[in-house]
Scaffold this motif. Structure first.
Motif, PDB file in Angstrom:
ATOM      1  N   LEU A 190       0.665  -1.414  -0.034  1.00  0.00           N
ATOM      2  CA  LEU A 190      -0.009  -0.071  -0.166  1.00  0.00           C
ATOM      3  C   LEU A 190       0.881   1.327   0.030  1.00  0.00           C
ATOM      4  CD1 LEU A 190      -2.922  -0.980   2.678  1.00  0.00           C
ATOM      5  CD2 LEU A 190      -2.971  -0.771   0.132  1.00  0.00           C
ATOM      6  N   ALA A 191       2.007   1.196   0.960  1.00  0.00           N
ATOM      7  CA  ALA A 191       2.756   2.394   0.899  1.00  0.00           C
ATOM      8  C   ALA A 191       3.462   2.685  -0.286  1.00  0.00           C
ATOM      9  CB  ALA A 191       3.758   2.432   1.960  1.00  0.00           C
ATOM     10  N   ALA A 197      -3.778   3.860   4.112  1.00  0.00           N
ATOM     11  CA  ALA A 197      -4.844   2.914   4.922  1.00  0.00           C
ATOM     12  C   ALA A 197      -5.905   2.282   3.754  1.00  0.00           C
ATOM     13  CB  ALA A 197      -5.962   3.513   5.996  1.00  0.00           C
ATOM     14  N   ALA A 198      -6.316   1.172   4.130  1.00  0.00           N
ATOM     15  CA  ALA A 198      -7.261   0.573   3.347  1.00  0.00           C
ATOM     16  C   ALA A 198      -8.599  -0.161   4.101  1.00  0.00           C
ATOM     17  CB  ALA A 198      -6.537  -0.939   2.539  1.00  0.00           C
ATOM     18  N   VAL A 199      -9.571   0.099   3.863  1.00  0.00           N
ATOM     19  CA  VAL A 199     -10.862  -0.193   4.480  1.00  0.00           C
ATOM     20  C   VAL A 199     -11.246  -1.555   3.774  1.00  0.00           C
ATOM     21  CG1 VAL A 199     -13.202   0.343   4.904  1.00  0.00           C
ATOM     22  CG2 VAL A 199     -11.665   2.051   4.517  1.00  0.00           C
ATOM     23  N   ILE A 228      -9.798  -1.836   9.414  1.00  0.00           N
ATOM     24  CA  ILE A 228      -8.994  -0.694   8.631  1.00  0.00           C
ATOM     25  C   ILE A 228      -7.500  -1.107   8.749  1.00  0.00           C
ATOM     26  CG2 ILE A 228      -8.265   1.638   8.462  1.00  0.00           C
ATOM     27  CD1 ILE A 228     -11.051   2.748   9.295  1.00  0.00           C
ATOM     28  N   LEU A 229      -6.773  -1.276   7.790  1.00  0.00           N
ATOM     29  CA  LEU A 229      -5.356  -1.741   7.653  1.00  0.00           C
ATOM     30  C   LEU A 229      -4.645  -0.482   7.293  1.00  0.00           C
ATOM     31  CD1 LEU A 229      -2.761  -3.418   7.531  1.00  0.00           C
ATOM     32  CD2 LEU A 229      -3.434  -3.819   5.080  1.00  0.00           C
ATOM     33  N   ALA A 276      -5.233  11.702   3.841  1.00  0.00           N
ATOM     34  CA  ALA A 276      -4.468  10.702   3.391  1.00  0.00           C
ATOM     35  C   ALA A 276      -5.163   9.937   2.233  1.00  0.00           C
ATOM     36  CB  ALA A 276      -4.187   9.653   4.347  1.00  0.00           C
ATOM     37  N   ARG A 277      -4.764   9.228   1.333  1.00  0.00           N
ATOM     38  CA  ARG A 277      -5.287   8.439   0.352  1.00  0.00           C
ATOM     39  C   ARG A 277      -5.616   7.193   0.805  1.00  0.00           C
ATOM     40  NH1 ARG A 277      -2.255   6.827  -4.077  1.00  0.00           N
ATOM     41  NH2 ARG A 277      -3.878   7.106  -5.397  1.00  0.00           N
ATOM     42  N   VAL A 278      -7.073   6.893   0.658  1.00  0.00           N
ATOM     43  CA  VAL A 278      -7.734   5.478   1.141  1.00  0.00           C
ATOM     44  C   VAL A 278      -8.154   4.580   0.146  1.00  0.00           C
ATOM     45  CG1 VAL A 278      -9.483   4.995   2.828  1.00  0.00           C
ATOM     46  CG2 VAL A 278      -8.323   7.081   3.249  1.00  0.00           C
TER      47      VAL A 278
END
Length: 507
Positions: A190-191, A197-199, A228-229, A276-278
């Motif tokens: 993800l980074a 973060a990922a839902v 939420i990761l 932040a981008r989600v």
């Protein structure tokens, strides 16, 4: 269970429930409402509380939806369920339609009136589905209206309570990898994409990520929850604390914070405030999640559930577990087939008795946890109902001279199985020419797929053609997929890969 009660549905039941729902819609100023076979997590199987489609229509298949308007209603199913829908649904109240031949969006656009307000539950539809619904309403000059409270729940007076089965640890000797390692690897991916973060809304993804299992829904050992990761590998887990058994929090570790479900909305708001981008998956996450993130000002980066592909790529421990589970399952199935060969030609065996005997053999196997889906035990014409579900009311005898289909599977701590077999019940001479021809063409397709050698990047949609070629030569086909992935003591149908005409683009 509600689905079992639905099998005994009468026309009067359907008419009364439909009338109650229409009265509720009228009171809310709605011209219609869509009733989905879905829960908040968009999974294949749902808890009894979420069996809204079965309660309203009597249809118990795993996929479908109904649209209710003031003066008409329709139920939409795919090719697996066209026969089943006509058997279970009161066709005076609901018109059964093939979902591909008559898409629900087209029917809706043709039957809504200008100025109508059409309702939907944003928890039960993905953003992709809502886009189609909104477009259909706009074509008719109508308005699509999200319902904060589901109107069907208001008239379902004996609706079951939400499930509260315990969450339990899934040992690393079965999972093959520690949860902390999974979280760290996904967070790094993800980074690398600039995602903070990922839902996660799919319970099987959360179960895999955290090495836990549950029992909230039939056949699939998961706990209903959201997560939420975070970009640093931490996880916020939103779950009813009544499900968190002693020892589970210690198993989850310091990197996982257990939070109440009521905190999920504010946590989404906080993601928006952080700018932040989600990541959220528009194909699997509820529309409600997307709308909440948008309202909070979040920068949404739509994309696949980060657990989906990682979960599908089985590690060596999971592969060994799958082999061992199938070996035990095959032992049970072989015992069943020997028993069937002895008993079926007598003409006294019933579909429901055969299904029960197979499950009994499986229960003698080590690590068995239950069926992985309702056993499809179909004799004669029932074998043509792709996802036929036998009951005391429908069970017929296995008649010599007919085909018998048994499609079943088991959940084991080290793997999940799904096995289909078609047998000819001997006793009245050999099978007829049509039976032998169809069986042989299907067998040729199976062999073609099993022996195929293909380049890296080939999709299931491409391989699916091999399974159908010999049927197509005779002007024949089947209206469902050919194959699918399977979980590791998780869902019996697991993507993102699958083999079907309308498959995914996953290699």
């Amino acid at each position: 269970m509600e689905t079992q009660r639905a099998e005994a549905r009468t026309a009067d039941d359907s008419a009364a429930r439909l009338a109650d729902l229409r009265a509720e819609l009228a009171a809310r100023g709605l011209a219609g409402f869509i009733v989905a076979k879905a829960d908040q997590h968009q999974g294949e199987y749902v808890a009894p509380r979420a069996e809204r489609l079965a309660w309203l229509t009597g249809f118990t298949g795993s996929a479908g939806l109904a649209i209710v308007l003031a003066d008409r209603a329709a139920i939409f199913v795919d090719g697996r369920y066209t026969l089943q829908a006509r058997e279970q649904v009161d066709t005076c109240a609901f018109t059964p339609l093939h979902a591909l031949e008559t898409p629900a969006s087209d029917w809706l656009a043709a039957n809504l009136g200008a100025g109508d307000r059409f309702g939907y539950d944003p928890w039960l539809h993905t953003p992709n589905e809502v886009v189609k619904l909104r477009a259909a309403c706009e074509r008719a000059g109508a308005e699509l209206v999200p319902c904060e409270e589901n109107p069907l729940d208001e008239v379902w007076r004996d609706q079951p309570a939400a499930p509260l089965a315990p969450m339990v640890p899934h040992e690393v000797r079965f999972a093959g990898k520690e949860s902390a390692d999974k979280r760290r690897e996904l967070a790094a991916e993800l980074a690398a994409d600039g995602i903070a973060a990922a839902v996660l809304g799919a319970p099987d993804s959360i179960a895999w990520l955290l090495n836990v299992r549950g029992g909230d829904i039939p056949h699939t050992p998961v706990a209903l929850c959201f997560a939420i990761l975070q970009g640093d590998g931490r996880v916020d887990l939103f779950i009813d604390r009544g499900k968190v058994t002693p020892g589970v929090e210690a198993h989850l570790g310091a990197g996982v914070a257990v939070r109440d479900p009521d905190e999920f909305g504010p946590a989404l708001d906080a993601l928006g405030e952080s700018a932040a981008r989600v990541r959220a998956d528009p194909a699997t996450a509820a529309s409600w999640i997307f709308e909440r993130l948008k309202a909070a000002g979040a920068t949404i980066a739509p994309g696949a559930d980060p657990c989906a592909l990682a979960k599908a790529r089985k590690n060596p421990v999971e592969l060994r577990g799958a082999f061992a589970a199938h070996l035990r399952d095959g032992t049970a199935l072989t015992r069943f087939l020997a028993w069937l060969a002895r008993e079926a030609p007598k003409g006294e065996l019933t579909e429901i008795a055969a299904a029960g005997r197979l499950e009994a053999y499986r229960r003698e196997m080590a690590m068995f946890h239950g069926p992985s889906f309702p056993t499809i035990s179909g004799a004669g014409p029932h074998g043509a109902i792709v996802h036929y579900r036998v009951s005391e009311a429908t069970s017929r005898r296995l008649t010599p001279g007919e085909l018998y289909l048994i499609d079943s599977g088991g959940q084991y701590l080290d793997g999940t199985t799904d096995v289909t077999r078609t047998m000819f019940i001997a006793g009245n001479g050999p099978p007829g020419e049509e039976v032998r021809d169809r069986f042989t063409r299907v067998l040729k397709g199976h062999i073609a797929v099993a022996t195929a050698r293909f380049p890296e990047g080939t999709t299931g949609r491409q391989l699916d053609t091999l399974a159908r070629t010999h049927l197509w030569e005779a002007g024949l086909d089947y209206d469902h997929g050919t194959g699918h992935g399977v979980g590791s003591f998780l869902g019996v149908h697991e993507g993102p890969q699958r083999m079907a005409k309308i498959g995914s683009d996953t290699a």
